[in-house]
Design a protein around this motif. Structure first.
Motif, PDB file in Angstrom:
ATOM      1  N   UNK A 339      -1.286  15.886 -31.288  1.00 60.24           N
ATOM      2  CA  UNK A 339      -2.154  16.559 -31.943  1.00 60.24           C
ATOM      3  C   UNK A 339      -1.492  16.891 -33.333  1.00 60.24           C
ATOM      4  N   UNK A 340      -2.091  17.682 -34.287  1.00 65.39           N
ATOM      5  CA  UNK A 340      -1.444  18.054 -35.609  1.00 65.39           C
ATOM      6  C   UNK A 340      -2.197  16.931 -36.574  1.00 65.39           C
ATOM      7  N   UNK A 341      -1.501  17.723 -37.803  1.00 68.20           N
ATOM      8  CA  UNK A 341      -1.753  16.783 -39.005  1.00 68.20           C
ATOM      9  C   UNK A 341      -0.965  15.546 -39.335  1.00 68.20           C
ATOM     10  N   UNK A 342       0.425  15.289 -38.225  1.00 70.53           N
ATOM     11  CA  UNK A 342       1.025  14.456 -38.308  1.00 70.53           C
ATOM     12  C   UNK A 342       0.264  13.241 -37.503  1.00 70.53           C
ATOM     13  N   UNK A 343      -0.510  13.514 -36.677  1.00 68.53           N
ATOM     14  CA  UNK A 343      -1.483  12.461 -35.689  1.00 68.53           C
ATOM     15  C   UNK A 343      -2.938  12.578 -36.065  1.00 68.53           C
ATOM     16  N   UNK A 344      -3.463  12.418 -37.323  1.00 70.77           N
ATOM     17  CA  UNK A 344      -4.835  12.612 -37.646  1.00 70.77           C
ATOM     18  C   UNK A 344      -6.051  12.206 -36.849  1.00 70.77           C
TER      19      UNK A 344
END
Length: 398
Positions: A339-344
């Protein structure tokens, strides 16, 4: 009134194309579906003044009096250049409800603002004890001279923080059966006595709210459809809401690779997998089938009326969103644990999975849609309702 000397489809198509070529230059996408930018409002003003926003409406109310088939020509040309604002006579909940049932005062006061999004609206329907059974609402409206005094609590209200007005269902008579004691209002939201408390969703957003109403007032002219006729008005408003949800089901995020099943499968090396291709074909065919069914329902519905067929589209979209979410999770595999912005991509897939439950609940749950389809489309016996015919004052409080 209907327009005489209607144009041919070819002439109208040329007119709309020329108008769009001269006026449409695009809009920046909004990150907040509950707010309208000044640029968007200005564009919608142009569309309305040109007669393209509600072409089936009477000419005195911003329309052209066109039949549905001519209005569809306008819609196709707007879609071709991805311009918003046309054919709101097919999807605007407040405008269509007001046109069908509203007083002349409320039409003059509010209709233009609804169609240009200058006045955003929310829906004050569900309550803590009246969700699936909206006829059991206990929010009250009491006549006081030339206004109504409203008290009660609503819940699951989308966009209440930004709304200038709300469509409100309230009880005006406690001594008749529950469906007959309801009235429908347009209530100003920016007034003392209305408190809005956001609710945090599983997606982390807060589009839903609790709304507490204490001695808020509504002008008598903003009673929609007449005293005690609220259930009928509500059914029309709900039909438009279900139609919208059945059309798209799109979550309130910017588009990404996770939107395209085929692109997602290709990116993750799964497009040559026979089982995956079968699932892709099933998902895409369901989308197309639902689009055709919704088009059929809208084409057969008169402006300002409700159609039980629209419940089929909403129920179908609920199934589509959940099945597509499962397929997307399968396509990205273990990446879905991230999850999160590193895993769009994973972040968006998980958002869409969570958000699918919105369509299963909002606008009437899947179970309610099945009841509507069974009773009103298939003609099956009505589900038992022990307090349907007794005065609501005597009904057991849930």
């Amino acid at each position: 009134m209907a327009t005489t000397n209607l144009p041919s489809a070819d002439d109208l198509r040329t007119e709309v194309r020329d108008w769009l070529a001269a006026n449409w230059s695009g809009l920046e996408p909004s990150s907040d579906p509950w707010r309208s930018s000044p640029e968007r409002i200005a564009w919608l003003e142009k569309v309305l003044d040109a007669g393209y926003a509600v072409p089936t409406y009477p000419t005195e109310w911003f329309g052209r009096g066109y039949p549905a088939e001519l209005a569809a020509v306008i819609g196709r040309e707007f879609r071709a250049v991805k311009a918003p604002g046309a054919l709101q006579d097919r999807y605007s909940i407040p405008a269509n409800t007001v046109l069908r049932f509203g007083t002349e005062t409320i039409k003059h006061d509010l209709l233009r603002g609804f169609l240009t999004e200058q006045s955003r609206t929310c829906l004050l329907y569900s309550e803590p004890g009246a969700g699936s059974d909206l006829a059991a609402v206990r929010t009250s409206a009491v006549k006081d001279g030339d206004r109504w005094i409203v008290n009660g609590q609503k819940v699951w209200t989308s966009g209440a923080q930004h709304a200038e007005y709300a469509l409100l269902i309230a009880r005006t008579d406690w001594d008749v059966p529950k469906h007959k004691g309801l009235s429908f209002f347009i209530i100003p939201m920016r007034q003392p006595g209305i408190e809005i408390r956001p609710l945090v969703q599983i997606t982390g957003e807060s589009h839903f709210n609790e709304v507490f109403i204490s001695d808020a007032s509504v002008p008598d002219e903003y009673l929609v459809g007449g005293l005690g006729n609220g259930w009928k008005v509500l059914q029309t408003a709900l039909a438009y809401e279900r139609s919208i949800m059945g059309d798209s089901g799109r979550a309130s995020r910017n588009r990404s690779k996770a939107d395209s099943l085929v692109e997602l499968a290709r990116e993750h090396g799964r497009l040559d997998d026979a089982a995956v291709r079968h699932e892709l074909a099933t998902a895409l065919s369901l989308r197309e089938l639902n689009r055709l069914n919704n088009s059929r329902a809208k084409a057969s519905a008169e402006p300002g009326t409700s159609s039980s067929i629209m419940s089929i589209g909403k129920l179908a979209m609920s199934r589509i969103l959940h099945s597509e979410a499962r397929l997307k999770t399968e396509l990205i595999g273990a990446e879905s644990l991230l999850a999160g912005s590193d895993n769009p991509v994973a972040d968006d897939v998980n958002f869409l999975t969570f958000n699918a439950f919105f369509t299963s609940i909002g606008g009437g749950t899947d179970q309610i849609q099945r009841n509507i389809i069974g009773e009103r489309v298939l003609g099956l016996p009505r589900e038992a309702d022990v307090d349907r015919e007794i005065p609501f004052r005597q009904a057991r409080k849930s």
